[in-house]
Write an enzyme that holds these catalytic residues in place. Structure first.
Site, PDB file in Angstrom:
ATOM      1  N   ASN A 199       0.842  -1.210   0.000  1.00  0.00           N
ATOM      2  CA  ASN A 199       0.000   0.000   0.000  1.00  0.00           C
ATOM      3  C   ASN A 199       0.871   1.252   0.000  1.00  0.00           C
ATOM      4  O   ASN A 199       0.534   2.249  -0.642  1.00  0.00           O
ATOM      5  CB  ASN A 199      -0.951  -0.008   1.199  1.00  0.00           C
ATOM      6  CG  ASN A 199      -2.178  -0.851   0.942  1.00  0.00           C
ATOM      7  OD1 ASN A 199      -3.032  -0.465   0.137  1.00  0.00           O
ATOM      8  ND2 ASN A 199      -2.260  -2.003   1.579  1.00  0.00           N
ATOM      9  N   MET A 219       1.474  -2.499  12.527  1.00  0.00           N
ATOM     10  CA  MET A 219       0.904  -3.497  13.431  1.00  0.00           C
ATOM     11  C   MET A 219       1.094  -3.153  14.912  1.00  0.00           C
ATOM     12  O   MET A 219       1.286  -4.042  15.737  1.00  0.00           O
ATOM     13  CB  MET A 219       1.505  -4.878  13.124  1.00  0.00           C
ATOM     14  CG  MET A 219       1.293  -5.335  11.692  1.00  0.00           C
ATOM     15  SD  MET A 219      -0.449  -5.340  11.190  1.00  0.00           S
ATOM     16  CE  MET A 219      -1.005  -6.814  12.048  1.00  0.00           C
ATOM     17  N   ARG A 220       1.008  -1.873  15.259  1.00  0.00           N
ATOM     18  CA  ARG A 220       1.033  -1.477  16.670  1.00  0.00           C
ATOM     19  C   ARG A 220      -0.228  -0.676  16.971  1.00  0.00           C
ATOM     20  O   ARG A 220      -0.688   0.105  16.119  1.00  0.00           O
ATOM     21  CB  ARG A 220       2.232  -0.563  16.986  1.00  0.00           C
ATOM     22  CG  ARG A 220       3.582  -1.100  16.621  1.00  0.00           C
ATOM     23  CD  ARG A 220       3.955  -2.357  17.352  1.00  0.00           C
ATOM     24  NE  ARG A 220       4.035  -2.217  18.795  1.00  0.00           N
ATOM     25  CZ  ARG A 220       4.169  -3.256  19.622  1.00  0.00           C
ATOM     26  NH1 ARG A 220       4.197  -4.481  19.152  1.00  0.00           N
ATOM     27  NH2 ARG A 220       4.263  -3.065  20.922  1.00  0.00           N
ATOM     28  N   HIS A 246      -8.144  -1.052   6.006  1.00  0.00           N
ATOM     29  CA  HIS A 246      -8.520  -2.325   6.625  1.00  0.00           C
ATOM     30  C   HIS A 246      -9.029  -3.264   5.544  1.00  0.00           C
ATOM     31  O   HIS A 246      -9.877  -2.860   4.726  1.00  0.00           O
ATOM     32  CB  HIS A 246      -9.609  -2.084   7.680  1.00  0.00           C
ATOM     33  CG  HIS A 246     -10.044  -3.346   8.357  1.00  0.00           C
ATOM     34  ND1 HIS A 246      -9.258  -3.996   9.286  1.00  0.00           N
ATOM     35  CD2 HIS A 246     -11.154  -4.107   8.214  1.00  0.00           C
ATOM     36  CE1 HIS A 246      -9.872  -5.089   9.691  1.00  0.00           C
ATOM     37  NE2 HIS A 246     -11.028  -5.179   9.062  1.00  0.00           N
ATOM     38  N   ASP A 294     -10.198  -0.279  14.298  1.00  0.00           N
ATOM     39  CA  ASP A 294     -10.983  -0.536  13.080  1.00  0.00           C
ATOM     40  C   ASP A 294     -12.372   0.102  13.142  1.00  0.00           C
ATOM     41  O   ASP A 294     -13.362  -0.455  12.637  1.00  0.00           O
ATOM     42  CB  ASP A 294     -11.089  -2.050  12.810  1.00  0.00           C
ATOM     43  CG  ASP A 294      -9.729  -2.669  12.541  1.00  0.00           C
ATOM     44  OD1 ASP A 294      -8.840  -1.938  12.051  1.00  0.00           O
ATOM     45  OD2 ASP A 294      -9.548  -3.856  12.820  1.00  0.00           O
ATOM     46  N   GLU A 323      -7.371  -2.290  -2.442  1.00  0.00           N
ATOM     47  CA  GLU A 323      -6.709  -1.395  -1.479  1.00  0.00           C
ATOM     48  C   GLU A 323      -5.818  -0.390  -2.198  1.00  0.00           C
ATOM     49  O   GLU A 323      -5.773   0.796  -1.844  1.00  0.00           O
ATOM     50  CB  GLU A 323      -5.859  -2.209  -0.490  1.00  0.00           C
ATOM     51  CG  GLU A 323      -6.669  -3.135   0.403  1.00  0.00           C
ATOM     52  CD  GLU A 323      -5.797  -3.896   1.393  1.00  0.00           C
ATOM     53  OE1 GLU A 323      -4.818  -3.319   1.895  1.00  0.00           O
ATOM     54  OE2 GLU A 323      -6.087  -5.068   1.661  1.00  0.00           O
TER      55      GLU A 323
HETATM   56  C1  GRF Z   1      -3.076  -4.764   4.015  1.00  0.00           C
HETATM   57  O1  GRF Z   1      -3.925  -5.828   3.712  1.00  0.00           O
HETATM   58  C2  GRF Z   1      -3.793  -3.763   4.860  1.00  0.00           C
HETATM   59  O2  GRF Z   1      -5.148  -3.658   4.564  1.00  0.00           O
HETATM   60  C3  GRF Z   1      -3.602  -4.302   6.248  1.00  0.00           C
HETATM   61  O3  GRF Z   1      -2.307  -4.826   6.259  1.00  0.00           O
HETATM   62  C4  GRF Z   1      -1.935  -5.194   4.940  1.00  0.00           C
HETATM   63  C5  GRF Z   1      -0.668  -4.471   4.626  1.00  0.00           C
HETATM   64  O4  GRF Z   1      -0.143  -4.869   3.372  1.00  0.00           O
HETATM   65  N1  GRF Z   1      -3.867  -3.278   7.214  1.00  0.00           N
HETATM   66  P1  GRF Z   1       1.035  -4.026   2.725  1.00  0.00           P
HETATM   67  O5  GRF Z   1       2.171  -3.993   3.740  1.00  0.00           O
HETATM   68  O6  GRF Z   1       0.516  -2.675   2.396  1.00  0.00           O
HETATM   69  O7  GRF Z   1       1.440  -4.798   1.486  1.00  0.00           O
END
Ligand code: GRF
Length: 222
Positions: A16, A93-94, A112, A148, A177
């Site tokens: 992303n 992831m925090r 999300h 979320d 995404e």
């Molecule tokens: C994505 O699926 C996002 O929606 C979730 O974590 C993943 C991250 O993927 N929150 P990336 O690191 O952007 O490839």
């Protein structure tokens, strides 16, 4: 108008992040990616950001132990040093303290991999399959202290296939995404998003009657 200075916070792969970086290369994009920040020194996305010529920093959470506020102060120092105005969480992831979230209220987005407010939390694709939903997708929303939750800016949806697995769904949702995150950032940076009473109003969006049916069966003759 000056482009808004954005930090993307990651913990891993960074696809992303790469989609936002690619979108921000367009001359008319209203935001620039001024910093990529990771809490993990080994995040793949950090190397990718540096290779793309973007300022990248690591604030490792491990030395801070359970002291989330101290970790956030270190993050805040990096954000201030780069004069960041908007934050995009992209696989970060925090969890944050309410204090940090409130400091960035209306200026911090998250993506999300599900259609909120359904299927919050982790393992969203396996859980979508287990629930038997026929339509699944992804959501970009403002970050609020509750995980979320927060006013929704953009969503994208797909029809679940009979033979989908968590992996095939993840891949197709990821492609969504990569479209909706740049779209949502553009709208926010252009000042077109107003959060009121827990929902977003977006200026200048044409009305659409598009619908998605799932299952989609061709009507039979007669
Ligand atoms: C994505 O699926 C996002 O929606 C979730 O974590 C993943 C991250 O993927 N929150 P990336 O690191 O952007 O490839």
């Amino acid at each position: 108008m000056a482009r808004r200075r954005v930090a993307i916070l990651i913990s891993g792969r960074g696809s992303n992040m790469a989609a936002l970086v690619a979108a921000a290369r367009a001359a008319d994009f209203p935001a620039e990616i001024a910093l990529v920040l990771s809490n993990r020194p080994d995040a793949e996305g950090i190397a990718a950001a540096r290779a793309a010529g973007i300022a990248a920093a690591v604030v490792d959470h491990v030395p801070f132990g359970k002291d989330r506020a101290a970790f956030e102060r270190a993050l805040q120092r990096e954000l201030a040093a780069h004069r960041i105005e908007l934050i995009c969480l992209a696989g970060f992831m925090r969890l944050f303290t309410p204090g940090f979230v409130n400091q960035w209220q209306g200026r911090m987005l998250n993506i999300h991999p599900a259609l909120l407010p359904a299927i919050k939390g982790l393992d969203t694709h396996a859980r979508a399959l287990a629930a038997g939903v026929k339509i699944h997708g992804a959501t970009v929303h403002f970050v609020v202290p509750e995980m979320d939750a927060g006013p929704i800016i953009a969503q994208g949806a797909l029809a679940v296939r009979e033979d989908d697995t968590a992996e095939t769904l993840a891949a197709r949702v990821l492609a969504i995404e990569h479209k909706i995150y740049p779209l949502a950032l553009r709208l926010l940076a252009e000042g077109r998003v107003r959060a009121e009473d827990g929902r977003c109003r977006i200026d200048g969006v044409p009305a659409s009657d598009r619908i998605l049916l799932a299952p989609s069966i061709e009507p039979s003759d007669g």
